[in-house]
Design a protein around this motif. Sequence first.
Motif, PDB file in Angstrom:
ATOM      1  N   ASP A  95      -0.379  -3.223   3.999  1.00 32.14           N
ATOM      2  CA  ASP A  95       1.013  -2.830   4.007  1.00 32.14           C
ATOM      3  C   ASP A  95       1.549  -3.057   2.856  1.00 32.14           C
ATOM      4  O   ASP A  95       2.881  -2.600   2.266  1.00 32.14           O
ATOM      5  CB  ASP A  95       1.892  -2.757   5.377  1.00 32.14           C
ATOM      6  CG  ASP A  95       1.763  -4.381   5.147  1.00 32.14           C
ATOM      7  OD1 ASP A  95       1.576  -5.040   4.445  1.00 32.14           O
ATOM      8  OD2 ASP A  95       1.821  -5.008   6.161  1.00 32.14           O
ATOM      9  N   GLY A  96       0.779  -3.968   1.242  1.00 29.19           N
ATOM     10  CA  GLY A  96       1.234  -4.295   0.152  1.00 29.19           C
ATOM     11  C   GLY A  96       1.393  -5.780   0.636  1.00 29.19           C
ATOM     12  O   GLY A  96       1.946  -6.103  -0.585  1.00 29.19           O
ATOM     13  N   ARG A  97       1.293  -5.946   1.481  1.00 31.53           N
ATOM     14  CA  ARG A  97       1.777  -7.139   2.708  1.00 31.53           C
ATOM     15  C   ARG A  97       0.016  -8.216   2.874  1.00 31.53           C
ATOM     16  O   ARG A  97      -0.999  -8.452   2.139  1.00 31.53           O
ATOM     17  CB  ARG A  97       2.589  -8.016   2.847  1.00 31.53           C
ATOM     18  CG  ARG A  97       4.021  -8.258   1.676  1.00 31.53           C
ATOM     19  CD  ARG A  97       5.123  -8.507   2.442  1.00 31.53           C
ATOM     20  NE  ARG A  97       6.281  -8.712   1.590  1.00 31.53           N
ATOM     21  CZ  ARG A  97       6.483 -10.116   1.558  1.00 31.53           C
ATOM     22  NH1 ARG A  97       5.243 -10.948   1.440  1.00 31.53           N
ATOM     23  NH2 ARG A  97       7.696 -10.342   0.599  1.00 31.53           N
ATOM     24  N   THR A  98       0.342  -7.231   3.834  1.00 29.61           N
ATOM     25  CA  THR A  98      -1.083  -7.923   4.984  1.00 29.61           C
ATOM     26  C   THR A  98      -2.253  -6.920   5.664  1.00 29.61           C
ATOM     27  O   THR A  98      -1.708  -5.425   5.277  1.00 29.61           O
ATOM     28  CB  THR A  98      -0.450  -8.661   6.357  1.00 29.61           C
ATOM     29  OG1 THR A  98       0.053  -7.816   6.625  1.00 29.61           O
ATOM     30  CG2 THR A  98       0.136  -9.815   5.496  1.00 29.61           C
ATOM     31  N   LEU A  99      -3.294  -7.113   6.244  1.00 34.40           N
ATOM     32  CA  LEU A  99      -4.386  -5.535   6.350  1.00 34.40           C
ATOM     33  C   LEU A  99      -3.236  -5.402   7.654  1.00 34.40           C
ATOM     34  O   LEU A  99      -3.043  -5.943   8.378  1.00 34.40           O
ATOM     35  CB  LEU A  99      -5.671  -6.237   6.166  1.00 34.40           C
ATOM     36  CG  LEU A  99      -6.549  -5.259   7.295  1.00 34.40           C
ATOM     37  CD1 LEU A  99      -7.242  -4.687   5.939  1.00 34.40           C
ATOM     38  CD2 LEU A  99      -7.208  -6.622   8.163  1.00 34.40           C
ATOM     39  N   ILE A 100      -3.915  -4.196   7.460  1.00 34.26           N
ATOM     40  CA  ILE A 100      -3.082  -2.810   8.949  1.00 34.26           C
ATOM     41  C   ILE A 100      -4.153  -2.552   9.374  1.00 34.26           C
ATOM     42  O   ILE A 100      -3.888  -2.127  10.874  1.00 34.26           O
ATOM     43  CB  ILE A 100      -2.105  -2.317   8.014  1.00 34.26           C
ATOM     44  CG1 ILE A 100      -2.845  -1.358   7.358  1.00 34.26           C
ATOM     45  CG2 ILE A 100      -0.818  -3.409   7.716  1.00 34.26           C
ATOM     46  CD1 ILE A 100      -1.177  -0.346   7.372  1.00 34.26           C
TER      47      ILE A 100
END
Length: 241
Positions: free
Chosen positions: A217-222
């Motif tokens: 999500d631009g930072r972490t795995l979704i």
Amino acid sequence: ITGGVFNSTDAGATWFPVFDEQSILTTGDIAIDPVNPDVVYIGTGDPNGGSRNFPGAGIYKSTDAGATWQLTGLENTVSIGRVLVDPSNTQRVFVAAIGSYFAPNPERGVYRSNDGGATWDNVLFVSDTTGAIDLIMDQNDPDFLMAAMWERVRRPQSSQLFGPTGGIYTSTDGGDTWTEIDPVAAGLPNPETRNVGRIGLSMSASDPNIIYALYNDGRTLIGVYKTTDKGVTWTDAAPNN
């Protein structure tokens, strides 16, 4: 600036640099001609993000296993995430260009060369803030391609590493035409209702109908998603992640 390309002639026991004489050392991907391994393509630029990434200068090609290199275009793509060579026609080369991190630029998307890198055509363009970060090809049917598009722009006071134009596209005619996979119908994260950032793609070597897509999500795995029908439908491959 550190970086470069290294070669080994003893199965990895020792390594030596083969790209240090070039003006740009940042390397996004390496592709070796599957028919003639003396032909090597280097896609320059850092495609992985971060506030200290360095730009590239396009595509370099060697015809003597890295002894010498020639710049063969795409200088304004800034950063390149993937280079693929068609095993059935090695004059046909594909590049996934992510573009600049720091400003909109139109030289993004998927590029194709039909003459071994002498000239290039942009065959998939979404927007000047959305580039191609990953690209896969069916080695048994090289006309089938799948591209991951990533919307991102980093500005002095803010950064956007996701957006509604991110998603997955497929081509069944060697890149002539592309179709975006409808995330709602296919069972993938919908960028209209949640943040969709970088997407990674991997195709099974034994069964090209099986493909995995890793979403963040631009930072972490979704999520990690799997298709067994070459992208028509997807399921969550790690529901407890």
